[in-house]
Design a protein around this motif. Structure first.
Motif, mmCIF file in Angstrom:
data_model
loop_
_atom_site.group_PDB
_atom_site.id
_atom_site.type_symbol
_atom_site.label_atom_id
_atom_site.label_comp_id
_atom_site.label_asym_id
_atom_site.label_seq_id
_atom_site.Cartn_x
_atom_site.Cartn_y
_atom_site.Cartn_z
ATOM 1 N N GLU A 1 0.928 -1.092 0.145
ATOM 2 C CA GLU A 1 0.125 0.133 -0.080
ATOM 3 C C GLU A 1 0.606 1.255 -0.039
ATOM 4 N N ALA A 2 1.859 1.229 0.794
ATOM 5 C CA ALA A 2 2.790 2.606 0.889
ATOM 6 C C ALA A 2 3.370 2.784 -0.521
ATOM 7 N N PHE A 3 4.020 1.636 -1.079
ATOM 8 C CA PHE A 3 4.615 1.615 -2.564
ATOM 9 C C PHE A 3 3.396 2.283 -3.558
ATOM 10 N N ARG A 4 2.284 1.660 -3.702
ATOM 11 C CA ARG A 4 1.342 2.108 -4.488
ATOM 12 C C ARG A 4 0.913 3.697 -4.252
ATOM 13 N N SER A 5 0.722 4.127 -2.909
ATOM 14 C CA SER A 5 0.081 5.448 -2.531
ATOM 15 C C SER A 5 1.428 6.350 -2.904
ATOM 16 N N ASN A 6 2.634 6.125 -2.650
ATOM 17 C CA ASN A 6 3.955 6.688 -3.256
ATOM 18 C C ASN A 6 4.220 7.110 -4.545
ATOM 19 N N LEU A 7 3.789 5.851 -5.282
ATOM 20 C CA LEU A 7 3.608 6.017 -6.553
ATOM 21 C C LEU A 7 2.746 7.002 -7.290
ATOM 22 N N GLU A 8 1.528 7.028 -6.753
ATOM 23 C CA GLU A 8 0.514 7.921 -7.158
ATOM 24 C C GLU A 8 1.006 9.370 -6.714
ATOM 25 N N GLU A 9 1.564 9.389 -5.720
ATOM 26 C CA GLU A 9 1.864 10.747 -5.366
ATOM 27 C C GLU A 9 2.991 11.306 -6.309
ATOM 28 N N MET A 10 3.931 10.515 -6.710
ATOM 29 C CA MET A 10 5.007 10.836 -7.893
ATOM 30 C C MET A 10 4.410 11.035 -8.951
ATOM 31 N N ILE A 11 3.369 10.593 -9.420
ATOM 32 C CA ILE A 11 2.592 10.527 -10.669
ATOM 33 C C ILE A 11 1.857 11.962 -10.627
ATOM 34 N N SER A 12 1.298 12.133 -9.564
ATOM 35 C CA SER A 12 0.497 13.517 -9.299
ATOM 36 C C SER A 12 1.289 14.555 -9.415
ATOM 37 N N LEU A 13 2.708 14.673 -8.774
ATOM 38 C CA LEU A 13 3.688 15.310 -8.835
ATOM 39 C C LEU A 13 4.218 15.758 -10.397
ATOM 40 N N VAL A 14 4.339 14.721 -11.123
ATOM 41 C CA VAL A 14 4.725 14.929 -12.459
ATOM 42 C C VAL A 14 3.609 15.483 -13.398
ATOM 43 N N LYS A 15 2.314 15.171 -13.206
ATOM 44 C CA LYS A 15 1.158 15.782 -13.705
ATOM 45 C C LYS A 15 0.607 17.043 -13.654
#
Length: 181
Positions: A118-132
């Motif tokens: 869950e932490a991996f998935r959540s942090n990945l989504e946060e990085m994606i949001s930063l890039v977007k």
């Protein structure tokens, strides 16, 4: 005397129109997000971890250097570190290499595995949001870094994740636990 014909007005080329900086920025963001999500030839994170048998998460296989737990935790820790470096000037990275790998070959329990996923998935989504985020300057040097940019860190993360998720798939194949087509 013959009049010279006026040259036909030049048409704007489609290629030129598509390479304006606004379109390039949007395209770069889309491509990086695609890589981060496991697009193309890359494995999707959830495909690599879903169904990994609980009893084999700490199992070593001859010829492979890491267990499933080690690969999951290492990927989570490294991703968290890259994300925090990108957005937090006060972030302190773990010691290298010991701070990037779990101390044990297996998780203490199923809940630890689930929490890491869950932490991996959540942090990945946060990085994606930063890039977007169009307010994120992908090309500006990170002020507290030594030349890194958000773009460079996002590409580093995509490559790092792809590498270790590939190892996870190899491990699952060796364990006889990877779905076959």
């Amino acid at each position: 005397m013959k009049k010279k014909a006026k040259p036909a007005p030049r048409k704007k080329s489609v290629a030129r129109k598509q390479t304006s900086s606004g379109n390039n920025d949007k395209a770069v963001r889309e491509h990086v997000v695609y890589l981060l999500k496991g697009g193309g030839a890359h494995v999707h994170f959830m495909d690599a971890v879903e169904g990994f048998p609980e009893a084999k998460r700490g199992t070593f296989i001859s010829g492979l250097p890491h267990t499933g737990w080690q690969l999951l935790e290492h990927s989570r820790i490294a991703q968290w570190d890259i994300l925090e470096f990108c957005r937090n000037a006060k972030h302190v990275s773990p010691g290298f290499p010991e701070g990037y790998w779990p101390k044990t070959p297996g998780p203490p329990d199923a809940a630890a595995w689930d929490k890491s996923v869950e932490a991996f998935r959540s942090n990945l989504e946060e990085m994606i949001s930063l890039v977007k985020n169009p307010k994120t300057d992908l090309y500006a040097k990170i002020p507290h870094g030594d030349g890194q940019t958000i773009l460079r860190e996002a590409l580093l993360l995509a490559g790092h994740n792809a590498y270790h998720l590939g190892q996870l798939v190899d491990l699952r194949r060796a364990l006889g636990e990877w779905p076959t087509p």
